[in-house]
Write an enzyme that holds these catalytic residues in place. Structure first.
Site, PDB file in Angstrom:
ATOM      1  N   HIS A 197      -5.908  -6.046   2.300  1.00  0.00           N
ATOM      2  CA  HIS A 197      -4.983  -4.941   2.552  1.00  0.00           C
ATOM      3  C   HIS A 197      -4.664  -4.886   4.040  1.00  0.00           C
ATOM      4  O   HIS A 197      -5.550  -4.610   4.861  1.00  0.00           O
ATOM      5  CB  HIS A 197      -5.612  -3.624   2.107  1.00  0.00           C
ATOM      6  CG  HIS A 197      -5.815  -3.527   0.620  1.00  0.00           C
ATOM      7  ND1 HIS A 197      -5.184  -2.570  -0.145  1.00  0.00           N
ATOM      8  CD2 HIS A 197      -6.568  -4.267  -0.233  1.00  0.00           C
ATOM      9  CE1 HIS A 197      -5.547  -2.726  -1.410  1.00  0.00           C
ATOM     10  NE2 HIS A 197      -6.391  -3.752  -1.486  1.00  0.00           N
ATOM     11  N   CYS A 210       0.836  -1.198   0.000  1.00  0.00           N
ATOM     12  CA  CYS A 210       0.000   0.000   0.000  1.00  0.00           C
ATOM     13  C   CYS A 210       0.872   1.249   0.000  1.00  0.00           C
ATOM     14  O   CYS A 210       1.790   1.372   0.818  1.00  0.00           O
ATOM     15  CB  CYS A 210      -0.896  -0.039   1.238  1.00  0.00           C
ATOM     16  SG  CYS A 210      -1.653   1.520   1.679  1.00  0.00           S
ATOM     17  N   GLU A 211       0.587   2.170  -0.903  1.00  0.00           N
ATOM     18  CA  GLU A 211       1.398   3.378  -0.979  1.00  0.00           C
ATOM     19  C   GLU A 211       1.118   4.357   0.156  1.00  0.00           C
ATOM     20  O   GLU A 211       1.876   5.306   0.354  1.00  0.00           O
ATOM     21  CB  GLU A 211       1.215   4.068  -2.333  1.00  0.00           C
ATOM     22  CG  GLU A 211      -0.137   4.696  -2.571  1.00  0.00           C
ATOM     23  CD  GLU A 211      -0.225   5.353  -3.936  1.00  0.00           C
ATOM     24  OE1 GLU A 211      -0.851   6.414  -4.018  1.00  0.00           O
ATOM     25  OE2 GLU A 211       0.319   4.816  -4.927  1.00  0.00           O
ATOM     26  N   HIS A 212       0.054   4.133   0.891  1.00  0.00           N
ATOM     27  CA  HIS A 212      -0.269   5.031   2.000  1.00  0.00           C
ATOM     28  C   HIS A 212       0.402   4.630   3.307  1.00  0.00           C
ATOM     29  O   HIS A 212       0.762   5.494   4.107  1.00  0.00           O
ATOM     30  CB  HIS A 212      -1.789   5.097   2.202  1.00  0.00           C
ATOM     31  CG  HIS A 212      -2.517   5.572   0.991  1.00  0.00           C
ATOM     32  ND1 HIS A 212      -3.705   5.011   0.551  1.00  0.00           N
ATOM     33  CD2 HIS A 212      -2.209   6.544   0.093  1.00  0.00           C
ATOM     34  CE1 HIS A 212      -4.106   5.632  -0.544  1.00  0.00           C
ATOM     35  NE2 HIS A 212      -3.228   6.558  -0.843  1.00  0.00           N
ATOM     36  N   HIS A 213       0.547   3.325   3.552  1.00  0.00           N
ATOM     37  CA  HIS A 213       1.136   2.848   4.803  1.00  0.00           C
ATOM     38  C   HIS A 213       2.311   1.903   4.595  1.00  0.00           C
ATOM     39  O   HIS A 213       2.918   1.452   5.561  1.00  0.00           O
ATOM     40  CB  HIS A 213       0.076   2.126   5.650  1.00  0.00           C
ATOM     41  CG  HIS A 213      -1.120   2.971   5.957  1.00  0.00           C
ATOM     42  ND1 HIS A 213      -2.261   2.959   5.175  1.00  0.00           N
ATOM     43  CD2 HIS A 213      -1.356   3.854   6.961  1.00  0.00           C
ATOM     44  CE1 HIS A 213      -3.151   3.803   5.681  1.00  0.00           C
ATOM     45  NE2 HIS A 213      -2.625   4.358   6.753  1.00  0.00           N
ATOM     46  N   CYS A 218      -3.197  -2.715   5.624  1.00  0.00           N
ATOM     47  CA  CYS A 218      -3.364  -1.384   6.196  1.00  0.00           C
ATOM     48  C   CYS A 218      -4.715  -1.258   6.897  1.00  0.00           C
ATOM     49  O   CYS A 218      -4.913  -0.339   7.699  1.00  0.00           O
ATOM     50  CB  CYS A 218      -3.217  -0.311   5.125  1.00  0.00           C
ATOM     51  SG  CYS A 218      -4.396  -0.433   3.769  1.00  0.00           S
ATOM     52  N   GLN A 268      -4.968  -0.447  -5.161  1.00  0.00           N
ATOM     53  CA  GLN A 268      -5.490  -1.526  -6.001  1.00  0.00           C
ATOM     54  C   GLN A 268      -6.210  -1.010  -7.229  1.00  0.00           C
ATOM     55  O   GLN A 268      -6.122  -1.601  -8.314  1.00  0.00           O
ATOM     56  CB  GLN A 268      -6.417  -2.418  -5.169  1.00  0.00           C
ATOM     57  CG  GLN A 268      -6.913  -3.649  -5.912  1.00  0.00           C
ATOM     58  CD  GLN A 268      -7.703  -4.572  -5.018  1.00  0.00           C
ATOM     59  OE1 GLN A 268      -7.384  -4.732  -3.845  1.00  0.00           O
ATOM     60  NE2 GLN A 268      -8.752  -5.175  -5.543  1.00  0.00           N
TER      61      GLN A 268
END
Length: 203
Positions: free
Chosen positions: A164, A95-98, A166, A136
């Site tokens: 995910h 995940c690019e956020h976490h 996250c 995704q």
């Protein structure tokens, strides 16, 4: 035969500002200190180097050109023009956020227009996009768009189902939840019967 070397970009040339290995290992030592532990203790002394090697593996997709993977095709197909579906392609992403793991499976299909590609190449395209920082929805579109742009088929369909971490191991802690995304192009999008055929083969 797939030539992996031809599909790799020279990352150092493309990213002259890319930190070197020593910088990454130093960053991991900082993170270990931030957690409250000692990066110099025996159990952790080699962790920064191991973690750096792990990141190299996790993010190999940045060094691959998915369009180049699909370049070699076959046109001796005796007029075959029915749907082709490669099912249940397992992948791991982040995940690019976490930067938490995304664990999932992809179903990739297309209706050829005079030429086909080796089935392993479809899996390699999934892998090339998965081995990057991702969401995704974007990954689903990237896979479908690349197949459509390179092969010029009559239609393309991609479905991805993934868990995910996250949200399964942090945040809302919903361990049984998975996310389903799809991207349909050409006749797979426009023709209800073709779309239904893909859905029935893929799921």
């Amino acid at each position: 035969m797939f030539d992996k070397a031809r599909c790799l970009k020279n990352i150092e040339a493309d990213r002259p500002d890319r930190p070197d290995r020593a910088d990454v290992e130093a960053a991991f030592r900082t993170i270990i200190r931030w957690t409250g532990d000692n990066p110099e203790r025996s159990g952790l002394i080699e962790t920064p180097a191991r973690a750096t090697r792990a990141l190299e593996e996790f993010f190999t997709g940045y060094a691959q050109d998915p369009a180049l993977i699909l370049r070699k095709t076959f046109d001796e197909i005796e007029g075959y023009d029915e749907m082709i579906v490669l099912r249940d392609i397992r992948f791991e992403s982040h995940c690019e956020h976490h930067m938490a793991p995304i664990l999932g499976r992809a179903w990739v299909g297309y209706v050829p227009s005079g030429r086909v590609v080796g089935i392993s190449k479809l899996a390699r395209v999934v892998e090339a996009y998965a081995k990057r920082l991702q969401i995704q929805e974007k990954m689903t579109a990237q896979i479908a768009n690349t197949i459509n742009d390179v092969l010029r088929p009559q239609g393309v369909g991609v479905i991805i189902k993934a868990a995910h971490q996250c949200m399964t191991t942090r945040g809302v802690h919903k361990p049984n939840a998975d996310l389903v995304t799809s991207r349909m192009l050409g006749c797979v999008r426009d023709n209800p019967l073709t779309r239904q055929e893909f859905m029935s083969l893929a799921v």
